[in-house]
Write a protein that holds these residues in place. Structure first.
Motif, mmCIF file in Angstrom:
data_model
loop_
_atom_site.group_PDB
_atom_site.id
_atom_site.type_symbol
_atom_site.label_atom_id
_atom_site.label_comp_id
_atom_site.label_asym_id
_atom_site.label_seq_id
_atom_site.Cartn_x
_atom_site.Cartn_y
_atom_site.Cartn_z
ATOM 1 N N ASP A 73 27.672 10.673 56.261
ATOM 2 C CA ASP A 73 28.833 9.784 56.450
ATOM 3 C C ASP A 73 29.296 9.796 57.906
ATOM 4 N N LEU A 74 29.284 10.971 58.512
ATOM 5 C CA LEU A 74 29.715 11.084 59.907
ATOM 6 C C LEU A 74 28.769 10.323 60.824
ATOM 7 N N GLN A 96 26.339 20.744 54.022
ATOM 8 C CA GLN A 96 27.200 19.614 53.693
ATOM 9 C C GLN A 96 26.533 18.313 54.166
ATOM 10 N N ASP A 148 25.957 15.332 52.690
ATOM 11 C CA ASP A 148 26.641 14.055 52.457
ATOM 12 C C ASP A 148 27.693 13.779 53.529
ATOM 13 N N LYS A 149 28.455 14.812 53.890
ATOM 14 C CA LYS A 149 29.469 14.645 54.929
ATOM 15 C C LYS A 149 28.819 14.317 56.277
ATOM 16 N N LEU A 179 27.757 20.591 60.165
ATOM 17 C CA LEU A 179 27.939 20.304 58.736
ATOM 18 C C LEU A 179 26.611 20.458 57.994
#
Length: 253
Positions: A186-187, A180, A182-183, A175
């Motif tokens: 979060d992960l 990506q 932000d993703k 990601l």
């Protein structure tokens, strides 16, 4: 004194003998059926042994095919001074002697070998390991989207909690490679929660990954907070030196 033995006392032995005599006669009378039953039993046993032999042969072929994937992934590179003089050597039947001019060539060859294995043994026990090698190779090649798809497939079907965290780490990196962030942050956060529920295995690495990306986003204070969280909750972490170095760098900013 020993008393005489009358015929009545021999009744049980005589009946025992008669039983086997009658059985022999019955077998003779139904000889065809008995032979057929024996053939079925022997045939069934032979079929079982044949099936076992076939499965063992398939397992051997599967192991050899997977070994080829591993050997390709671990094949050495040619020395720089011979790069122009030598061509990439293809694998022989045993996968021995493979050498590649560049890491990119090796990664592409590894992906090809993994694809061949997955097409042939896609439902085997080694298929997940082959897919993991492929996913890692795709990530190193910079193919973040393809790597993310492979890592996500592995993680969503993973029964082992530890391996699921490893596969999710790969997904987070994929990601990140796609921008990506932000993703990925979060992960890493959800991974840390999973890891803490599993006895803190991989929790320090998940949090470190989160802190690294927060710093990359320019969120230095948040990154520092996460790094201190690792030291507070897992003081014996093997990442202690990396954490100290990153905290020092954040302090200089």
């Amino acid at each position: 004194m020993a008393r005489s033995i009358n015929r009545k006392e021999l009744k049980q032995p005589d009946e025992f003998v008669s039983f086997w005599t009658r059985l022999g006669s019955s077998i003779s009378a139904h000889r065809g059926k008995v032979i057929a039953a024996c053939v079925i039993v022997v045939g069934g046993t032979g079929g079982t042994w044949g099936s076992m032999a076939w499965k063992q042969h398939q397992a051997t072929r599967e192991t050899e095919a997977f070994s080829r994937v591993e050997k390709t992934a671990l094949a050495p590179l040619l020395p720089e001074k011979t790069e122009k003089a030598e061509e990439t050597k293809p694998a022989d039947d045993e996968g021995e002697g493979m050498r590649f001019k560049t890491d990119q060539e090796r990664l592409l060859a590894t992906i090809t070998e993994a694809d061949v294995f997955l097409a042939t043994y896609g439902s085997s026990g080694l298929a997940r390991r082959a897919l993991l090698i492929k996913a890692n190779s795709l990530l190193r090649l910079g193919k973040g989207a393809d790597a993310a798809t492979a890592f996500q497939q592995l993680a969503q079907d993973e029964a082992d909690k530890g391996m699921r965290l490893v596969e999710q780490d790969g997904l987070a990196l994929a990601l990140e490679a796609q921008g990506q962030i932000d993703k990925a942050v979060d992960l890493y956060g959800s991974m840390a929660i999973e890891a803490q529920q599993a006895g803190n295995f991989y929790a320090d690495r998940a949090l470190f990954g989160k802190a690294r990306l927060l710093q990359k986003q320019g969120k230095g204070k948040d990154a520092e907070r996460v790094l201190h969280e690792i030291l507070d909750k897992m003081p014996k972490t093997s990442l202690r030196r990396d954490i100290d170095d990153r905290l020092a760098a954040l302090g200089d900013q």
